[in-house]
Write a protein that holds these residues in place. Structure first.
Motif, PDB file in Angstrom:
ATOM      1  N   LEU A  29     122.728  70.046 101.396  1.00 38.96           N
ATOM      2  CA  LEU A  29     121.382  70.575 101.594  1.00 38.96           C
ATOM      3  C   LEU A  29     120.659  69.859 102.722  1.00 38.96           C
ATOM      4  O   LEU A  29     119.822  70.455 103.411  1.00 38.96           O
ATOM      5  CB  LEU A  29     120.581  70.466 100.294  1.00 38.96           C
ATOM      6  CG  LEU A  29     120.988  71.471  99.212  1.00 38.96           C
ATOM      7  CD1 LEU A  29     120.276  71.169  97.906  1.00 38.96           C
ATOM      8  CD2 LEU A  29     120.667  72.885  99.654  1.00 38.96           C
ATOM      9  N   ALA A  30     120.951  68.572 102.921  1.00 37.98           N
ATOM     10  CA  ALA A  30     120.344  67.859 104.046  1.00 37.98           C
ATOM     11  C   ALA A  30     120.786  68.465 105.371  1.00 37.98           C
ATOM     12  O   ALA A  30     119.983  68.605 106.304  1.00 37.98           O
ATOM     13  CB  ALA A  30     120.709  66.378 103.980  1.00 37.98           C
ATOM     14  N   SER A  31     122.071  68.847 105.465  1.00 34.33           N
ATOM     15  CA  SER A  31     122.550  69.484 106.704  1.00 34.33           C
ATOM     16  C   SER A  31     121.901  70.849 106.898  1.00 34.33           C
ATOM     17  O   SER A  31     121.572  71.244 108.024  1.00 34.33           O
ATOM     18  CB  SER A  31     124.067  69.609 106.670  1.00 34.33           C
ATOM     19  OG  SER A  31     124.478  70.492 105.631  1.00 34.33           O
ATOM     20  N   HIS A  73     110.281  67.484 107.305  1.00 31.66           N
ATOM     21  CA  HIS A  73     110.465  67.726 105.874  1.00 31.66           C
ATOM     22  C   HIS A  73     111.928  67.525 105.487  1.00 31.66           C
ATOM     23  O   HIS A  73     112.838  67.879 106.239  1.00 31.66           O
ATOM     24  CB  HIS A  73     110.009  69.136 105.499  1.00 31.66           C
ATOM     25  CG  HIS A  73     108.534  69.331 105.667  1.00 31.66           C
ATOM     26  ND1 HIS A  73     107.625  68.991 104.695  1.00 31.66           N
ATOM     27  CD2 HIS A  73     107.811  69.805 106.709  1.00 31.66           C
ATOM     28  CE1 HIS A  73     106.406  69.250 105.125  1.00 31.66           C
ATOM     29  NE2 HIS A  73     106.490  69.746 106.341  1.00 31.66           N
ATOM     30  N   ARG A  74     112.130  66.948 104.339  1.00 39.28           N
ATOM     31  CA  ARG A  74     113.479  66.630 103.872  1.00 39.28           C
ATOM     32  C   ARG A  74     113.726  67.266 102.504  1.00 39.28           C
ATOM     33  O   ARG A  74     112.803  67.688 101.818  1.00 39.28           O
ATOM     34  CB  ARG A  74     113.650  65.108 103.770  1.00 39.28           C
ATOM     35  CG  ARG A  74     113.524  64.390 105.118  1.00 39.28           C
ATOM     36  CD  ARG A  74     114.716  64.702 106.018  1.00 39.28           C
ATOM     37  NE  ARG A  74     114.611  64.011 107.289  1.00 39.28           N
ATOM     38  CZ  ARG A  74     114.106  64.556 108.389  1.00 39.28           C
ATOM     39  NH1 ARG A  74     113.613  65.798 108.346  1.00 39.28           N
ATOM     40  NH2 ARG A  74     114.069  63.895 109.511  1.00 39.28           N
ATOM     41  N   VAL A  75     114.994  67.277 102.123  1.00 37.55           N
ATOM     42  CA  VAL A  75     115.394  67.805 100.825  1.00 37.55           C
ATOM     43  C   VAL A  75     115.699  66.641  99.894  1.00 37.55           C
ATOM     44  O   VAL A  75     116.386  65.698 100.279  1.00 37.55           O
ATOM     45  CB  VAL A  75     116.635  68.711 100.963  1.00 37.55           C
ATOM     46  CG1 VAL A  75     117.132  69.133  99.589  1.00 37.55           C
ATOM     47  CG2 VAL A  75     116.306  69.921 101.805  1.00 37.55           C
ATOM     48  N   ASN A  76     115.192  66.702  98.685  1.00 37.90           N
ATOM     49  CA  ASN A  76     115.446  65.674  97.683  1.00 37.90           C
ATOM     50  C   ASN A  76     116.056  66.341  96.457  1.00 37.90           C
ATOM     51  O   ASN A  76     115.401  67.119  95.772  1.00 37.90           O
ATOM     52  CB  ASN A  76     114.151  64.957  97.306  1.00 37.90           C
ATOM     53  CG  ASN A  76     114.380  63.905  96.229  1.00 37.90           C
ATOM     54  OD1 ASN A  76     115.439  63.300  96.172  1.00 37.90           O
ATOM     55  ND2 ASN A  76     113.395  63.702  95.374  1.00 37.90           N
ATOM     56  N   VAL A  77     117.316  66.040  96.185  1.00 37.89           N
ATOM     57  CA  VAL A  77     118.028  66.626  95.047  1.00 37.89           C
ATOM     58  C   VAL A  77     117.973  65.649  93.876  1.00 37.89           C
ATOM     59  O   VAL A  77     118.314  64.476  94.025  1.00 37.89           O
ATOM     60  CB  VAL A  77     119.496  66.920  95.408  1.00 37.89           C
ATOM     61  CG1 VAL A  77     120.240  67.491  94.207  1.00 37.89           C
ATOM     62  CG2 VAL A  77     119.561  67.884  96.581  1.00 37.89           C
ATOM     63  N   GLN A  78     117.529  66.114  92.738  1.00 39.31           N
ATOM     64  CA  GLN A  78     117.507  65.280  91.548  1.00 39.31           C
ATOM     65  C   GLN A  78     117.744  66.147  90.322  1.00 39.31           C
ATOM     66  O   GLN A  78     117.490  67.353  90.345  1.00 39.31           O
ATOM     67  CB  GLN A  78     116.184  64.535  91.416  1.00 39.31           C
ATOM     68  CG  GLN A  78     114.952  65.426  91.359  1.00 39.31           C
ATOM     69  CD  GLN A  78     113.679  64.611  91.263  1.00 39.31           C
ATOM     70  OE1 GLN A  78     113.698  63.461  90.851  1.00 39.31           O
ATOM     71  NE2 GLN A  78     112.555  65.215  91.630  1.00 39.31           N
ATOM     72  N   PRO A  79     118.252  65.575  89.241  1.00 45.54           N
ATOM     73  CA  PRO A  79     118.531  66.360  88.037  1.00 45.54           C
ATOM     74  C   PRO A  79     117.258  66.963  87.462  1.00 45.54           C
ATOM     75  O   PRO A  79     116.207  66.317  87.428  1.00 45.54           O
ATOM     76  CB  PRO A  79     119.148  65.333  87.073  1.00 45.54           C
ATOM     77  CG  PRO A  79     119.621  64.214  87.943  1.00 45.54           C
ATOM     78  CD  PRO A  79     118.682  64.173  89.099  1.00 45.54           C
ATOM     79  N   LEU A  80     117.355  68.185  87.005  1.00 46.28           N
ATOM     80  CA  LEU A  80     116.197  68.851  86.403  1.00 46.28           C
ATOM     81  C   LEU A  80     115.737  68.108  85.154  1.00 46.28           C
ATOM     82  O   LEU A  80     114.538  68.033  84.870  1.00 46.28           O
ATOM     83  CB  LEU A  80     116.558  70.299  86.060  1.00 46.28           C
ATOM     84  CG  LEU A  80     115.459  71.134  85.402  1.00 46.28           C
ATOM     85  CD1 LEU A  80     114.247  71.247  86.307  1.00 46.28           C
ATOM     86  CD2 LEU A  80     115.978  72.525  85.050  1.00 46.28           C
TER      87      LEU A  80
END
Length: 650
Positions: free
Chosen positions: A65-67, A82-89
């Motif tokens: 997702l960062a790419s 702006h950046r993407v931050n992936v974390q568990p729901l």
């Protein structure tokens, strides 16, 4: 819905409650995003939820997702910062309440352990009284394993019976818990006595049986059968001197002190928080939420006209002192943070922009909430602009109609914290700043800081925009009236006169809104205090019973001591000293446990340190005083013993 027809496509199961809003309320229905998604480009307030493909890790998803984000930024330069931050729901849903729930679970465990220590002491006392019986069984051929099985089976009956009673009470208490626990706890409505809860209760019962039910077994394994049969009921070892009994008393006191310290810290924190001045006056203020349907109120001008008329009509209702509107009611949940660029200063590097929160208010907002204005002025009718709205969210967004006409300049009122942080040592009045792609906004006034998000949050940089310049479709009316609910029918009639189809939602006092924000702190403090009280009562009962039983078992020794010249006061000190010494040792150990619990709850504390000395000293002295009383009562009974009667009986 809002004058637009919708087709019901599906019915969700009752336990599907995602996503909840800021107040913890579950949605009643779901609709698609109204506009084509590409029109949201530049408006960074949406969240994406996705399920990872089998075998894909969170790190892999973050990298991919960062790419993608980098590719989007190259295609659309405004996205470069702006950046993407992936974390568990799961963590997103429960992070705000995880620590509080774990603290409460630890408190439950402490109460359980204190209760188990009491039961173990009772079983020890019972086993001591049965030493003659056990010795006879052993002499008749019963092996130690068989005797142990019998004792464990008896303890298991107690544990499983208590577990069954606990499940029955839990089923009754679930509804009470749902109504008492603040709504911010995720999935609270789905809590039930299900098979998992039953299995957990049975597992706890078995575990307590194996751990504490074995205590009397260890004691009886040390009984010498020949000596026991020869002495009969004489020579019974003093229970209070038994190492296991002493360890259990120390553990009880240590656990109680630890829990009491944690509860005292949380209660002090809540009382301090309750006394915090929010910076606004919520007394005698009612809130009333309105949302204007886009089908009937197209454009910012129509939205502004409605709220101007509504506030003016409500202000004329008998009994209403003042009325205002805001897009975000204080403590009502939801925040709007935004980057600002101060005029006359070089552009900051990406990620280093100054930020501030903002809210949109009507002209009477500060008067209605009694927010003082140390410098400058607040909004007036002359601030109305022809070109609305003021903020452009992305560069390609068209300028509002009549933008080039001569009109009132864009204006903002800032709080004292923003004045200090953005213009330190300068006079902010007359200074200008931009918000995203807005025209320059001039500072016209400075108001006192208000804790609009929560009482526990220190004031942050915040500015206010006028609804005359930045109209909103969704606003909350604030009505100050000493008549309370009595004026509501007239207010509803005034709104119905403007739009009879407009629904009115969330009518409640502002004090209730603030209290709801405090509800999690109040709940955990109250529950922890209740658990600490239960643990204290169990500890007192345990110490009293142990010392009383020990005194009864030592009656012969006491009679001999008194016959040899010991005074009644000597006997009292002898009996009480054994319990008090154990309590002192337990209290010393409890200090470490209390500090650990305080550190774990540090995120829930306000203006009090986890190692607050006064709390520790007061709690330890209080617990020791209560334990001393529990020890002194049987000591007084021992002082009244008649040595002649005891020796004659022996």
């Amino acid at each position: 819905l809002n004058d637009r027809s919708h087709i019901v496509a599906a019915v969700m199961p009752p336990d599907f409650q995602f996503p909840a809003n800021g107040a913890g309320l579950a949605p009643d229905l779901w609709t698609p995003i109204a506009e084509p998604i590409h029109q949201y480009r530049g408006r960074h307030y949406l969240f994406v939820v996705g399920r990872l493909a089998p075998g894909v890790s969170q790190v892999q998803a973050q990298t991919e997702l960062a790419s993608i984000a980098d590719a989007v930024a190259r295609e659309f330069p405004p996205n470069k910062d702006h950046r993407v931050n992936v974390q568990p729901l799961q963590s997103e849903l429960v992070d705000d309440v995880r620590n509080a729930i774990l603290i409460l679970f630890a408190a439950v465990a402490v109460v359980l352990l204190v209760g188990c220590c009491n039961v173990a002491n009772l079983l020890l006392a019972r086993a001591t009284a049965r030493q003659q019986e056990i010795a006879i069984r052993a002499a008749l051929g019963a092996g130690r394993l068989r005797i142990a099985r019998q004792l464990v089976a008896e303890a298991a009956l107690l544990s499983l019976g208590a577990a069954a009673l606990g499940l029955f009470l839990a089923a009754w208490l679930v509804d009470i818990i749902r109504s008492a626990v603040p709504g911010q706890v995720p999935r609270l409505a789905t809590v039930a006595i299900d098979p998992a809860a039953v299995a957990f209760a049975i597992a706890v019962a078995i575990a307590t049986t194996l751990i504490f039910g074995m205590v009397p077994v260890w004691q009886l394994f040390g009984v010498q059968v020949a000596d026991r049969l020869r002495t009969g009921n004489k020579g019974v070892p003093s229970p209070v001197r038994h190492p296991l009994r002493s360890v259990l008393i120390v553990a009880e006191v240590a656990l109680t002190v630890s829990l009491s310290i944690g509860a005292a810290l949380l209660l002090q924190s809540f009382f301090k928080l309750h006394r915090v001045d929010p910076g606004f006056d919520s007394a005698d203020v009612m809130t009333m939420g309105l949302t204007l349907p886009a089908a009937r109120y197209q454009g910012a001008v129509h939205q502004r006209t409605f709220y101007i008329d509504a506030v003016e009509r409500i202000r004329g209702v008998p009994g209403v002192e003042s009325a205002a509107a805001t897009n975000m009611v204080p403590h009502g949940g939801g925040l709007s943070g935004i980057a600002i660029a101060v005029e006359g200063r070089p552009s900051p590097r990406p990620g280093e922009e100054a930020t501030a929160r903002y809210r949109v208010v009507s002209t009477e907002y500060f008067r209605t909430l009694n927010i003082t204005t140390p410098r400058g002025r607040t909004f007036i009718a002359a601030d109305a602009r022809s070109a609305v709205p003021l903020i452009r969210w992305f560069e390609q967004q068209p300028l509002p109609p009549r933008f080039a006409e001569s009109q009132a300049p864009p204006a903002a009122v800032i709080n004292e914290t923003m004045a200090r942080q953005i213009w330190p040592g300068e006079d902010p009045l007359g200074r200008r700043f931009r918000v995203l792609f807005s025209p320059p906004i001039v500072v016209i006034g400075i108001v006192a800081d208000a804790r609009n998000a929560a009482l526990s949050d220190e004031p942050v940089a915040e500015f206010y925009l006028s609804d005359l310049q930045e109209p909103q479709s969704r606003m909350t009316l604030l009505i100050r009236s000493r008549d309370g609910d009595a004026v509501l029918p007239a207010i509803r009639a005034q709104i119905a006169a403007l739009d009879p189809k407009l629904p009115i939602a969330s009518v409640r006092p502002l004090e209730e809104v603030v209290a709801t924000n405090l509800a999690p702190h109040r709940f955990i403090s109250t529950v922890m205090g209740g658990f600490a009280l239960i643990a204290l009562l169990l500890m007192v009962a345990g110490v009293y019973c142990v010392i009383s039983y020990a005194t009864a078992q030592r009656s012969q020794e006491i009679g001999i001591r008194m016959a040899l010249g010991a005074t009644r006061l000597d006997i009292g000190r002898l009996v009480a000293r054994g319990g008090i010494v154990l309590c002192v040792v337990g209290a010393a150990l409890g200090l470490a446990g209390g500090y650990a619990l305080g550190r774990s709850a540090s995120g829930l504390l306000y203006e009090i340190q986890p190692a607050d000395p006064s709390t520790y000293v007061a709690l330890v002295l209080g617990v020791l005083a209560i334990a001393a009383i529990a020890s002194w009562i049987p000591a007084r009974r021992a002082m009244r013993v008649d040595p002649t009667a005891i020796l004659r009986a022996e």
